[in-house]
Design a protein around this motif. Sequence first.
Motif, mmCIF file in Angstrom:
data_model
loop_
_atom_site.group_PDB
_atom_site.id
_atom_site.type_symbol
_atom_site.label_atom_id
_atom_site.label_comp_id
_atom_site.label_asym_id
_atom_site.label_seq_id
_atom_site.Cartn_x
_atom_site.Cartn_y
_atom_site.Cartn_z
ATOM 1 N N LYS A 552 34.275 34.803 37.399
ATOM 2 C CA LYS A 552 34.577 36.070 36.757
ATOM 3 C C LYS A 552 34.813 37.159 37.787
ATOM 4 O O LYS A 552 35.750 37.967 37.666
ATOM 5 C CB LYS A 552 33.429 36.447 35.823
ATOM 6 N N LYS A 553 33.976 37.177 38.827
ATOM 7 C CA LYS A 553 34.142 38.175 39.875
ATOM 8 C C LYS A 553 35.460 37.975 40.606
ATOM 9 O O LYS A 553 36.155 38.939 40.947
ATOM 10 C CB LYS A 553 32.968 38.078 40.850
ATOM 11 N N ARG A 554 35.836 36.727 40.820
ATOM 12 C CA ARG A 554 37.097 36.448 41.513
ATOM 13 C C ARG A 554 38.291 36.866 40.651
ATOM 14 O O ARG A 554 39.286 37.410 41.165
ATOM 15 C CB ARG A 554 37.186 34.957 41.847
ATOM 16 N N ARG A 555 38.214 36.632 39.344
ATOM 17 C CA ARG A 555 39.304 37.046 38.455
ATOM 18 C C ARG A 555 39.435 38.571 38.441
ATOM 19 O O ARG A 555 40.557 39.105 38.431
ATOM 20 C CB ARG A 555 39.056 36.520 37.040
ATOM 21 N N GLU A 556 38.294 39.252 38.461
ATOM 22 C CA GLU A 556 38.365 40.714 38.491
ATOM 23 C C GLU A 556 38.997 41.196 39.786
ATOM 24 O O GLU A 556 39.808 42.148 39.775
ATOM 25 C CB GLU A 556 36.967 41.302 38.329
ATOM 26 N N GLU A 557 38.657 40.584 40.883
ATOM 27 C CA GLU A 557 39.262 40.991 42.159
ATOM 28 C C GLU A 557 40.752 40.715 42.159
ATOM 29 O O GLU A 557 41.548 41.531 42.654
ATOM 30 C CB GLU A 557 38.573 40.250 43.307
ATOM 31 N N GLY A 559 42.640 40.643 39.522
ATOM 32 C CA GLY A 559 43.267 41.609 38.626
ATOM 33 C C GLY A 559 43.457 42.952 39.288
ATOM 34 O O GLY A 559 44.492 43.617 39.107
ATOM 35 N N VAL A 560 42.470 43.405 40.060
ATOM 36 C CA VAL A 560 42.610 44.678 40.786
ATOM 37 C C VAL A 560 43.733 44.599 41.780
ATOM 38 O O VAL A 560 44.560 45.524 41.902
ATOM 39 C CB VAL A 560 41.275 45.035 41.460
ATOM 40 N N ARG A 563 47.087 44.813 39.947
ATOM 41 C CA ARG A 563 47.463 46.160 39.521
ATOM 42 C C ARG A 563 47.917 47.006 40.699
ATOM 43 O O ARG A 563 48.819 47.834 40.586
ATOM 44 C CB ARG A 563 46.276 46.821 38.817
#
Length: 567
Positions: A552-557, A559-560, A563
């Motif tokens: 989850k943390k890797r997906r958030e990174e 995604g950032v 963007r």
Amino acid sequence: MSNVFSIGWRIPCPGLRASSASLLSAPVTFRSAVSPSYFRELPTRRLYSTPRKLISPLGLGNLTFPRPSPNSIRPPPSFLTRSVKKKSAPPPKPNEPVEHGVPISSKPLSAAEINRIFGPNRVSPALGNRILSVLQGRRLNGTLDLDLPSDITRSARPFVIDAGLQWLRKNRPMDEDAAILARIEREEQEEEEKLKGLYKPQSGHYDAELGKANDPWGKSVLQEYREQNEARLLAEQEQKRKEWLEGEAKDYENITKALKRNTELQKFEESAVIEARPRADPSERPLLAWIQKHHLRATNNDIDTSNLTTARRILPALGVTLFALGLCYVLAETYDPPSHKDRMWRDIPPAAATVLAIIGLNLSVFTLWKFWPPAWRMLNKYFISVPIYPHALSVVGSVFSHQQVKHLATNMVILWFIGTRLHDEIGRGNFVALFMASGVIGSFTSLSAHVLTKQLTVTSLGASGAIAGLVAAWCMLHSNDKLTLWFLPREWQDTISARGSVFLTGIVLFEAISLFTPFRVAALDHWAHLGGYLTGAAWASYWKTKRDRERKKRREELGVLGRLFSD
């Protein structure tokens, strides 16, 4: 004995060499002219001593021979003598035996000492030392009348040899007459033995005491000490054999006292605790007696367990368990796998290398159990869990211990098929930590359960608890996947399959039912299995949560970052 007459008459010959056509070299044997008793009556004298009168055995009257001085025998100086260089000893003739003589000192004389004895530059140091050694040997053997070796007579002049003999008589005095008489007696004895056709060896000197079986070397002190030591060792061995055979009743008495002292053992039949087996005689069955000795040595019957409380049996093992779990956690968090070039077995996959190492440890301990009785005492302490008198370290050692081939083979096969797949999924550090943690917790669970239920005579060992942890972790990691048995045919695997969570639930229910019902399998340690399943399931749940959090943390990174690039 061509020159024995010159020895008998005490005539100072000008150097020892082959006799010439004089009266002394006449072809007359020594014993045909002079009786040996004559020489026994002669007073002991020294060759080349002060002028003396000798009686000729042939009736030639009194003969007076003055002592020659060194100046009288030295040739006058001339251009020939001055031009002569010192000679070295030529090699002996091919068929002539080499006579070494007796060295006069531990080290050869130097060139300066040789020149002082023989004169300057008359002989080389090597030849001078050889002349002195041969002359000294001739003096000791009483053979000065015999011809000297050919290499000496060809290389040294008679007056040079005479100078060496004079120096020996001055600096190494000895009774040469006695040596000559000893030689005469020796030769007479040899002649008598030859006439009789017999040879009687002697040790040391004539009529000396012979050794064992007429050994000519005489009695051996070392042989006597050896026989005494052998007799002493045989007596000690016989004493130990008698004590071994007579100690069976004493051991039986000690075990009986232990039964009366320990109330826990009184609940069981005596035949279940005491193994009645007659002792083997070491002289008749040494292998069986050797095994029995180590079996008794590994069995401790002098321990009083009546004062051991439940806490004293459990708390030390609990401390070792917690310490082992801490090490497993550190290993799982800090292990960094080596690169391919730094690996010990580069051609073997990492999962196979890890599992084979664990299998090798289990095989080594199994070999000690089966084939090396001296290790039984150590194995009984640290590689088997005994609730009546537990050792804290046994919760770790028993993980790698098996006593039966069937038990070992079953555990190792499951370890290979499940362990290699789980290793590839979680890595070596997590795999080894999970294996050890499951095994230690399983052993501690078994020990605690048997102590609390007063089943103190039930022993436990094996890697079943560790393997149960691996199986539980695999099922939890694939809780939603269909699992089947690998040994089933391909067409059956789709039919006989179940999700990982269902498969694990079925195994745990089987262990619980077997534990609390009369259908319990006595050969299985269900408590250790349940402890392993619990450890593996708990670790898999923690690892899945940690893996999902990292994903989850890797997906958030990601995604950032996406963007940022889109802006």
